[in-house]
Scaffold this motif. Structure first.
Motif, PDB file in Angstrom:
ATOM      1  N   THR A  68      82.148 -93.512 -30.884  1.00 36.91           N
ATOM      2  CA  THR A  68      83.196 -92.607 -31.353  1.00 36.91           C
ATOM      3  C   THR A  68      84.549 -92.996 -30.784  1.00 36.91           C
ATOM      4  OG1 THR A  68      81.590 -90.787 -31.500  1.00 36.91           O
ATOM      5  CG2 THR A  68      83.915 -90.198 -31.445  1.00 36.91           C
ATOM      6  N   THR A  69      84.575 -93.327 -29.494  1.00 37.62           N
ATOM      7  CA  THR A  69      85.823 -93.719 -28.844  1.00 37.62           C
ATOM      8  C   THR A  69      86.342 -95.034 -29.411  1.00 37.62           C
ATOM      9  OG1 THR A  69      85.078 -92.639 -26.805  1.00 37.62           O
ATOM     10  CG2 THR A  69      86.940 -94.147 -26.627  1.00 37.62           C
ATOM     11  N   ALA A  70      85.440 -95.987 -29.651  1.00 41.44           N
ATOM     12  CA  ALA A  70      85.842 -97.283 -30.203  1.00 41.44           C
ATOM     13  C   ALA A  70      86.462 -97.126 -31.588  1.00 41.44           C
ATOM     14  CB  ALA A  70      84.639 -98.219 -30.262  1.00 41.44           C
ATOM     15  N   GLN A  71      85.909 -96.235 -32.398  1.00 39.23           N
ATOM     16  CA  GLN A  71      86.442 -96.027 -33.742  1.00 39.23           C
ATOM     17  C   GLN A  71      87.819 -95.359 -33.701  1.00 39.23           C
ATOM     18  OE1 GLN A  71      83.191 -93.848 -35.444  1.00 39.23           O
ATOM     19  NE2 GLN A  71      82.021 -95.683 -35.960  1.00 39.23           N
ATOM     20  N   SER A  72      88.010 -94.444 -32.766  1.00 37.31           N
ATOM     21  CA  SER A  72      89.329 -93.807 -32.639  1.00 37.31           C
ATOM     22  C   SER A  72      90.361 -94.797 -32.102  1.00 37.31           C
ATOM     23  CB  SER A  72      89.244 -92.581 -31.727  1.00 37.31           C
ATOM     24  OG  SER A  72      88.923 -92.951 -30.402  1.00 37.31           O
ATOM     25  N   ASP A  73      89.917 -95.716 -31.234  1.00 39.15           N
ATOM     26  CA  ASP A  73      90.818 -96.750 -30.720  1.00 39.15           C
ATOM     27  C   ASP A  73      91.356 -97.626 -31.844  1.00 39.15           C
ATOM     28  OD1 ASP A  73      90.633 -95.958 -28.121  1.00 39.15           O
ATOM     29  OD2 ASP A  73      89.213 -97.507 -27.504  1.00 39.15           O
ATOM     30  N   LEU A  74      90.503 -97.920 -32.827  1.00 41.81           N
ATOM     31  CA  LEU A  74      90.901 -98.784 -33.945  1.00 41.81           C
ATOM     32  C   LEU A  74      92.086 -98.185 -34.686  1.00 41.81           C
ATOM     33  CD1 LEU A  74      90.067-101.344 -35.603  1.00 41.81           C
ATOM     34  CD2 LEU A  74      88.732 -99.807 -37.045  1.00 41.81           C
ATOM     35  N   VAL A  75      92.017 -96.885 -34.948  1.00 42.41           N
ATOM     36  CA  VAL A  75      93.076 -96.202 -35.696  1.00 42.41           C
ATOM     37  C   VAL A  75      94.360 -96.125 -34.875  1.00 42.41           C
ATOM     38  CG1 VAL A  75      93.723 -94.018 -36.772  1.00 42.41           C
ATOM     39  CG2 VAL A  75      91.381 -94.862 -36.989  1.00 42.41           C
ATOM     40  N   LYS A  76      94.223 -96.003 -33.561  1.00 43.28           N
ATOM     41  CA  LYS A  76      95.394 -95.826 -32.697  1.00 43.28           C
ATOM     42  C   LYS A  76      96.079 -97.143 -32.360  1.00 43.28           C
ATOM     43  CE  LYS A  76      94.448 -94.529 -28.524  1.00 43.28           C
ATOM     44  NZ  LYS A  76      94.069 -93.668 -27.391  1.00 43.28           N
ATOM     45  N   PHE A 114      88.523-105.765 -31.932  1.00 37.07           N
ATOM     46  CA  PHE A 114      88.654-107.050 -31.256  1.00 37.07           C
ATOM     47  C   PHE A 114      89.018-108.139 -32.260  1.00 37.07           C
ATOM     48  CE2 PHE A 114      87.222-104.724 -27.879  1.00 37.07           C
ATOM     49  CZ  PHE A 114      86.862-105.445 -26.761  1.00 37.07           C
ATOM     50  N   GLY A 115      88.366-108.116 -33.423  1.00 42.06           N
ATOM     51  CA  GLY A 115      88.690-109.091 -34.456  1.00 42.06           C
ATOM     52  C   GLY A 115      90.141-108.984 -34.874  1.00 42.06           C
ATOM     53  N   PHE A 116      90.642-107.754 -34.996  1.00 43.23           N
ATOM     54  CA  PHE A 116      92.034-107.546 -35.393  1.00 43.23           C
ATOM     55  C   PHE A 116      92.993-108.107 -34.351  1.00 43.23           C
ATOM     56  CE2 PHE A 116      95.921-105.054 -35.054  1.00 43.23           C
ATOM     57  CZ  PHE A 116      96.435-105.174 -36.332  1.00 43.23           C
TER      58      PHE A 116
END
Length: 725
Positions: free
Chosen positions: A540-548, A609-611
């Motif tokens: 959940t935290t990793a997915q929110s990090d992506l958006v931020k 990470f890929g981004f």
């Protein structure tokens, strides 16, 4: 005399001796200390998933409460001994004798008193075909060694009719640590070998590949020294993943920067005889693009500090340290080596002065304005761009968009821990055997913290929840069958709930979500944690990090490009191109992961990470291209400058892209799903960016727009050398 000739620098003899000597001594000192430190990184590295969660995560709060209930920080190993037929009473009796032998293994938690036992078991299965021991391991720094000893003891069981496994959180951690074991040697060997072979093919030189590779190794050695110090002081959290990425990133980036400097040095040697004058020209020309590229990657990586996930936040400074030393090595250590070797560095194809031959060739071979003196592949590419610019960039864009459609198939919602290791894992196999004979969640229960006065109501609600096999209030480490009062700390108790499904499955995560939704009705302050909750909170935290983090990285890169190119339009186009390239790479990767490699999914952190890597590194190549384009545009006009910039940087940027792709592909030798996926995404994405975006899309689109790409700078409205647009 040209301006460049007037600026040529030939230092005094004493300085020509002292400067390279000092630089070489400094770097040799750093490498001599940092090199041996590489083997020590594992001692300050942790692969504990819970350690990387933010303090605000619910599962982190539960971990804090658990430490109040017991001083032990042990993690459980589950020993499963299974047979295809029902176990006989004699076998059960012989297996019971394994308990003291497990307890005697160094690193297993000792019993508090004779009335208690640290080991639960042997616990027979309902079908009578298996038994189970739950062995707490207190030596969490050497889990792989302790698990290996437990497996040796378990292997002494009657192997003719039964099979023994050591699984559970400790078993999976041990197999994970063993899988990361190749980082210390195999990864560097493969990456270094790939880089050396590519450089050998590119330069057809015996000496130069050694000089460039030595620059990368020295940069890595210096970076490791600082990373080790920061990790040992507790300033950063180092994991096996970040350790592997650090090595690859430094080797790839240092080689890329070195290639740009070497290309400029070789070009200068064709115009001036003095190797010092040539290096002066090369260093001045390469400084801005290398520094800008390095700064872009460093700042993009430091944007990971905004992450709520400690593993992401730690990778930012770790990788940034690596890029800093890659930058320093390519701008100090490599120039010192090149001026020592001079033209001999390119042996047997030493560059020679070519003034007369260049003019003769230009006069004898008419070319599109900007492509004078350019030959081979890049002359053909430049010709296509000049004749059909709009068709070229439209077709390139269509190809990228088509590739990007595959992103709809990306399954980046996390994967079971048992699927993380790509090679054979006894822990993963044992987990399946255990699930066939015992409640799947045994040994890794859901941990619930509740107020003592509401504990009975919470316990009833837990037992009534679908997916829960059994639940009980924690009463300390007592022998099976013994009764004891619940342990109370600060008015709270702990409830352990055994799942019916495997603790790392999506079904188990759904049970945790359900408990977090329903239990507050019985106790508003209830907390739900445990192994399953840790995995859920991590995803959940990793997915929110992506958006931020993505918007922050894009904004930072855009601002850097605006400062570098003194333009608004060109940076916007460059950022848009690398984003499209990233989506295309992710789309193709999703299709390959699902239908070629048949991966079970992807870690939730993979897209982020890929981004970060693809966008930051993809902008690198556009910086190399567009700084040269701007330099040439100031001399001969924008459109000819685009063609000349493309022709002059084509081979070096392509070589740099192939090197970087090869180094990231080397991550695949570590049998970890996350690293294998990052290896493919970045390697494929870099090649896509190098071949399509930088070679066709950006030059053709820029050529089609014309000098307006430099808006609002003066270059956008001042035609040069008769250029009309």
């Amino acid at each position: 005399m040209t301006n460049e000739s007037r600026r040529d620098w030939r230092p005094a003899r004493w300085l020509r001796i002292l400067l390279p000597a000092v630089l070489l001594i400094v770097w040799l000192g750093a490498a001599s200390v940092g090199g041996p430190t590489f083997g020590k990184l594992s001692s300050v590295s942790s692969n504990d998933q819970a350690a990387f969660l933010p303090a605000s995560a619910e599962s982190t709060e539960v971990n804090t409460w658990q430490q109040k209930f017991t001083d032990s920080k042990a993690i459980p190993a589950i020993v499963v001994i299974a047979s295809e037929t029902a176990l006989t009473p004699e076998q059960l009796a012989s297996f019971a004798a394994l308990t003291p032998r497990f307890a005697a293994v160094q690193g297993v938690e000792a019993a508090v008193s004779p009335a208690t036992s640290s080991i639960a078991g042997p616990i027979p299965s309902k079908d009578g075909k298996a038994i189970q021991f739950i062995v707490p391991i207190s030596d969490t720094n050497n889990v792989n060694t302790v698990v290996a000893d437990l497996r040796a003891v378990a292997g002494t069981a009657d192997s003719s009719s039964v099979t023994a496994y050591v699984t559970g959180p400790a078993g999976l951690t041990a197999d994970l640590v063993n899988a990361f074991g190749g980082i210390d040697g195999i990864l560097l060997l493969v990456a270094g070998g790939a880089v050396f072979l590519i450089l050998l093919l590119v330069y057809r030189s015996i000496v130069l590949p050694f000089l460039v590779l030595l620059t990368s190794i020295f940069a890595l050695s210096a970076a490791i020294l600082l990373v080790y110090a920061f990790a040992s002081w507790g300033w950063i959290k180092l994991s096996g993943q970040s350790q592997g990425i650090l090595s690859i990133l430094v080797i790839g980036a240092a080689t890329d920067y070195s290639l740009l400097l070497v290309a400029r040095f070789r070009e200068s040697l064709r115009h001036v005889e003095s190797k010092w004058a040539a290096m002066g020209r090369a260093w001045r020309a390469a400084l801005e693009p290398i520094a800008a590229s390095g700064a872009t990657v460093i700042i993009a990586l430091l944007c990971l500090l905004f992450s709520d996930l400690n593993s992401n936040r730690s990778l930012g400074p770790i990788a940034a340290i690596g890029i800093v030393f890659a930058l320093l090595a390519s701008l100090t250590f490599l120039p010192a080596l090149l001026v020592l070797f001079g033209r001999a560095a390119f042996w047997p194809f030493r560059p020679r002065l070519e003034h007369a031959r260049e003019h003769a060739h230009s006069a004898a071979t008419p070319a599109v304005h900007g492509l004078e003196g350019i030959s081979g592949l890049w002359k053909r590419v430049g010709t296509v761009v000049s004749r059909r610019p709009r068709l070229t960039w439209v077709v390139s864009l269509v190809v990228l968009v088509a590739c990007g459609l595959g992103v709809l198939q990306l399954q980046a919602n996390g994967v079971p821990q048992s699927e993380i290791i790509l090679t054979q894992s006894q822990a993963a196999a044992g987990q399946k055997v255990s699930a066939a004979h015992f409640p799947s969640g045994a040994g890794s229960p859901v941990v619930i913290v509740s107020e003592k006065g509401r504990a009975d109501a919470v316990l009833k609600a837990v037992e009534a929840t679908a997916g829960i096999n059994s639940a009980s209030i924690y009463a300390g480490n007592v022998r099976p069958g013994s009764e004891a009062a619940p342990v109370v700390r600060e008015g709270n108790v702990i409830i352990n709930a055994v799942l019916t499904s495997e603790p790392d499955s999506s079904a188990a995560e759904q049970v945790v979500r359900t408990l977090r939704t329903t239990l507050p009705a019985a106790d508003q302050g209830v907390l739900v944690g445990g192994v399953t909750a840790i995995a859920l909170d991590t995803n959940t935290t990793a997915q929110s990090d992506l958006v931020k983090i993505i918007p922050i990285v894009l904004l930072v890169i855009l601002l850097i490009l605006m400062l570098l190119l003194r333009s608004v339009v060109a940076p916007v186009l460059l950022v848009a191109s690398v984003v499209i390239s990233y989506v295309a790479a992710l789309g193709v990767s999703a299709v390959v992961f699902n239908h070629v490699f048949h991966f079970p999914g992807a870690d939730a952190a993979v897209p982020l990470f890929g981004f970060v890597f693809l966008v930051a590194l993809g902008v690198d190549y556009n910086i190399f291209l567009m700084t040269r384009v701007r330099e040439e545009s100031l001399r001969i006009g924008t459109r000819p400058g685009i063609l000349r910039g493309l022709g002059m940087t084509g081979s070096v940027i392509t070589s740099a892209g192939v090197v970087l792709a090869a180094t990231f592909a080397a991550l695949a030798v570590i049998p970890i799903l996350f690293l294998a996926q990052i290896a493919f995404i970045v390697a494929f994405g870099v090649l896509l960016d190098t071949v399509v975006v930088r070679s066709l899309l950006v030059p053709a689109l820029s050529y089609d727009i014309g000098r307006a790409i430099w808006w609002p700078s003066k270059l956008s409205h001042q035609p040069l050398n008769g250029e009309n647009r």
